[in-house]
Design a protein around this motif. Structure first.
Motif, mmCIF file in Angstrom:
data_model
loop_
_atom_site.group_PDB
_atom_site.id
_atom_site.type_symbol
_atom_site.label_atom_id
_atom_site.label_comp_id
_atom_site.label_asym_id
_atom_site.label_seq_id
_atom_site.Cartn_x
_atom_site.Cartn_y
_atom_site.Cartn_z
ATOM 1 N N GLY A 112 0.891 -1.163 0.000
ATOM 2 C CA GLY A 112 0.000 0.000 0.000
ATOM 3 C C GLY A 112 0.926 1.208 0.000
ATOM 4 N N HIS A 113 0.830 2.017 1.053
ATOM 5 C CA HIS A 113 1.843 3.074 1.199
ATOM 6 C C HIS A 113 2.659 2.898 2.472
ATOM 7 N N ALA A 114 2.347 1.865 3.256
ATOM 8 C CA ALA A 114 2.963 1.718 4.573
ATOM 9 C C ALA A 114 4.199 0.824 4.535
ATOM 10 N N THR A 115 5.126 1.103 5.455
ATOM 11 C CA THR A 115 6.280 0.223 5.636
ATOM 12 C C THR A 115 5.806 -1.061 6.307
ATOM 13 N N ALA A 116 6.141 -2.199 5.707
ATOM 14 C CA ALA A 116 5.816 -3.483 6.325
ATOM 15 C C ALA A 116 7.062 -3.997 7.042
ATOM 16 N N HIS A 117 6.874 -4.626 8.199
ATOM 17 C CA HIS A 117 7.954 -5.259 8.966
ATOM 18 C C HIS A 117 9.062 -4.309 9.417
ATOM 19 N N PRO A 118 8.729 -3.175 10.021
ATOM 20 C CA PRO A 118 9.806 -2.307 10.519
ATOM 21 C C PRO A 118 10.700 -3.091 11.484
ATOM 22 N N GLY A 119 12.005 -2.917 11.363
ATOM 23 C CA GLY A 119 12.934 -3.563 12.281
ATOM 24 C C GLY A 119 13.338 -4.984 11.914
ATOM 25 N N ALA A 152 24.609 -7.210 -6.637
ATOM 26 C CA ALA A 152 25.645 -6.372 -6.022
ATOM 27 C C ALA A 152 25.049 -5.761 -4.767
ATOM 28 N N GLY A 153 25.746 -5.876 -3.641
ATOM 29 C CA GLY A 153 25.261 -5.292 -2.387
ATOM 30 C C GLY A 153 25.992 -3.991 -2.095
ATOM 31 N N PHE A 154 25.264 -3.006 -1.582
ATOM 32 C CA PHE A 154 25.851 -1.703 -1.237
ATOM 33 C C PHE A 154 25.390 -1.260 0.134
ATOM 34 N N LEU A 155 26.250 -0.507 0.805
ATOM 35 C CA LEU A 155 25.865 0.158 2.048
ATOM 36 C C LEU A 155 25.208 1.485 1.670
ATOM 37 N N GLY A 156 23.934 1.615 2.032
ATOM 38 C CA GLY A 156 23.229 2.854 1.698
ATOM 39 C C GLY A 156 22.036 3.039 2.614
ATOM 40 N N ASP A 157 21.722 4.289 2.921
ATOM 41 C CA ASP A 157 20.552 4.570 3.746
ATOM 42 C C ASP A 157 19.316 4.637 2.863
ATOM 43 N N ILE A 158 18.223 4.087 3.382
ATOM 44 C CA ILE A 158 16.975 4.044 2.624
ATOM 45 C C ILE A 158 16.166 5.286 3.038
ATOM 46 N N CYS A 159 15.267 5.730 2.170
ATOM 47 C CA CYS A 159 14.668 7.051 2.381
ATOM 48 C C CYS A 159 13.694 7.130 3.551
ATOM 49 N N ARG A 160 13.166 6.023 4.020
ATOM 50 C CA ARG A 160 12.389 6.052 5.271
ATOM 51 C C ARG A 160 13.236 5.385 6.345
ATOM 52 N N ARG A 161 13.217 5.965 7.531
ATOM 53 C CA ARG A 161 14.089 5.451 8.598
ATOM 54 C C ARG A 161 13.790 4.014 8.979
ATOM 55 N N ASP A 162 12.531 3.594 8.784
ATOM 56 C CA ASP A 162 12.173 2.229 9.179
ATOM 57 C C ASP A 162 12.450 1.208 8.078
ATOM 58 N N LEU A 163 12.945 1.659 6.937
ATOM 59 C CA LEU A 163 13.305 0.713 5.879
ATOM 60 C C LEU A 163 14.780 0.353 6.014
ATOM 61 N N LEU A 164 15.062 -0.947 5.981
ATOM 62 C CA LEU A 164 16.428 -1.431 6.215
ATOM 63 C C LEU A 164 17.102 -1.922 4.945
ATOM 64 N N MET A 165 16.335 -2.107 3.905
ATOM 65 C CA MET A 165 16.928 -2.581 2.644
ATOM 66 C C MET A 165 16.039 -2.204 1.467
ATOM 67 N N GLU A 166 16.621 -2.250 0.283
ATOM 68 C CA GLU A 166 15.895 -1.922 -0.951
ATOM 69 C C GLU A 166 16.601 -2.617 -2.109
ATOM 70 N N ILE A 167 15.827 -2.989 -3.118
ATOM 71 C CA ILE A 167 16.381 -3.699 -4.284
ATOM 72 C C ILE A 167 15.936 -2.979 -5.552
ATOM 73 N N GLU A 168 16.858 -2.760 -6.471
ATOM 74 C CA GLU A 168 16.472 -2.275 -7.804
ATOM 75 C C GLU A 168 16.976 -3.298 -8.812
ATOM 76 N N ALA A 169 16.395 -3.302 -9.976
ATOM 77 C CA ALA A 169 16.793 -4.345 -10.927
ATOM 78 C C ALA A 169 16.706 -3.896 -12.371
ATOM 79 N N TRP A 170 17.468 -4.594 -13.153
ATOM 80 C CA TRP A 170 17.415 -4.565 -14.605
ATOM 81 C C TRP A 170 16.809 -5.897 -15.004
ATOM 82 N N HIS A 171 15.884 -5.860 -15.946
ATOM 83 C CA HIS A 171 15.278 -7.106 -16.400
ATOM 84 C C HIS A 171 15.087 -7.008 -17.901
ATOM 85 N N CYS A 172 15.164 -8.117 -18.579
ATOM 86 C CA CYS A 172 15.083 -8.081 -20.029
ATOM 87 C C CYS A 172 14.470 -9.388 -20.514
ATOM 88 N N ALA A 173 13.518 -9.275 -21.408
ATOM 89 C CA ALA A 173 12.920 -10.504 -21.945
ATOM 90 C C ALA A 173 12.380 -10.219 -23.341
#
Ligand code: 3EB
Length: 326
Positions: free
Chosen positions: A233-240, A305-326
């Motif tokens: 939805g718009h909410a952070t799921a599973h903070p922490g 590839a893993g990177f150390l980076g802060d996510i834009c909401r404080r309660d988010l601990l990780m984020e994934i972006e991707a390239w996909h092709c088919a």
């Protein structure tokens, strides 16, 4: 839609993402070097610590000759179809001002160069969670981005895929890919579109698409997927809980791929395949091994590839972006 010579071929072992398979002489549009990869020119540093994984670089290859240029704090490369822009500046003061300046320059550049359609943007800003409430630096970034888009007459709902991640080196880095023809936005049925987020997440909503689809010259489709986190939805799921967030982000990506396959009527887009790859951002370096292991269970062979980076909401601990092709 843009007809871009963008595809990808992964090598085994420490893998490089190669975004083109055109047969004639290839030149790099951009080389993002993450880990222990062979030195190449030109090479671009995203300014985040690489934590590991088997993806050590992304080489964005072009099928037609590439021209390069640079000015003070920015550089570009382009061929017949695509323009890549990199901008870097000290990230001081109010991010709304820095961001508005960057976006005004970016929009003016892509328009005057004849590649007016933004396809993908990466924003790496400093101390993204600094400041409180609507003064949090990410929220000020959203204000500056929104201001520049409004001035340029660009609607939020027509913006391209994006990533916004915090770094630890006092620089604002913006990377963008633009084309002569538009991409096609894909939204995620599990998530409220970012531009419709309620104001509890900031006075100015973020402006990005969940993914942008780009038609490849060989009839295939590349899907440029935005930073995807544990937002339902718009909410952070599973903070922490970083592993539950990882599973949720994976579910979000699965739903997005299914939506893309259906929107574009290309069943092959429904699952990551041999020509996909992902950048993974974790807030705490010590979480990377467990996140990496969990992602390997979901996707046994997706280059990561893993990177150390802060996510834009404080309660988010990780984020994934991707390239996909088919
Ligand atoms: C989210 O879903 C996570 O502001 O450009 C992801 C990708 C996020 C891009 C942006 C923000 C942005 O809201 C945050």
């Amino acid at each position: 839609m843009a007809h871009a010579h963008l595809t990808k071929a992964a090598e085994s072992g420490k893998r490089a993402l190669v975004l083109s398979r055109a047969s004639h002489s290839q030149q790099a549009l951009v080389n993002f070097i993450f880990g222990p990869a062979q030195a190449v020119w030109p090479s671009t540093d995203i300014g985040l610590k690489w934590l590991g994984g088997d993806l050590v670089c992304e080489r964005w290859m072009a099928a037609s000759p590439v021209r390069f240029g640079h000015g003070d704090g920015w550089s570009w490369s382009r061929n017949d179809e695509l323009l890549a822009v990199a901008m870097v500046a000290p990230d001081e003061g109010d991010p709304a001002e820095t961001t508005a300046r960057f976006y005004r320059e970016l929009i003016a550049t892509v328009r005057s160069a004849g590649y007016p359609h933004l396809l993908r943007i990466w924003n790496y800003l400093s101390d993204i969670n600094g400041g409180d409430g609507d003064n949090e630096r990410y929220r000020r970034f959203c204000v500056g981005r929104g201001q520049a888009l409004a001035e340029a007459g660009l609607e939020d709902a027509r913006m391209c895929a994006a990533t916004a991640i915090g770094n630890h080196d006092d620089r604002f880095r913006l990377f963008a890919l633009a084309g002569r023809t538009p991409g096609q936005s894909v939204e995620n049925p599990r998530q409220v579109s970012a531009w419709n987020y309620p104001p509890i997440y900031g006075a100015r909503s973020p402006a990005f698409a969940r993914a942008t689809a780009v038609s490849l010259q060989d009839q295939r489709t590349a899907l440029l997927i935005s930073g995807t986190a544990s937002v339902v939805g718009h909410a952070t799921a599973h903070p922490g809980d970083v592993l539950a967030q990882t599973d949720e982000a994976v579910s979000n990506l699965a739903a997005l791929l299914a939506e893309a396959a259906s929107d574009l009527r290309q069943p092959g887009l429904a699952r990551f395949g041999s020509e996909s790859a992902a950048r993974v951002y974790v807030r705490h370096a010590e979480d990377w091994p467990a996140v990496h292991e969990r992602l390997r269970e979901h996707w046994p062979s997706l280059p990561l590839a893993g990177f150390l980076g802060d996510i834009c909401r404080r309660d988010l601990l990780m984020e994934i972006e991707a390239w996909h092709c088919a």
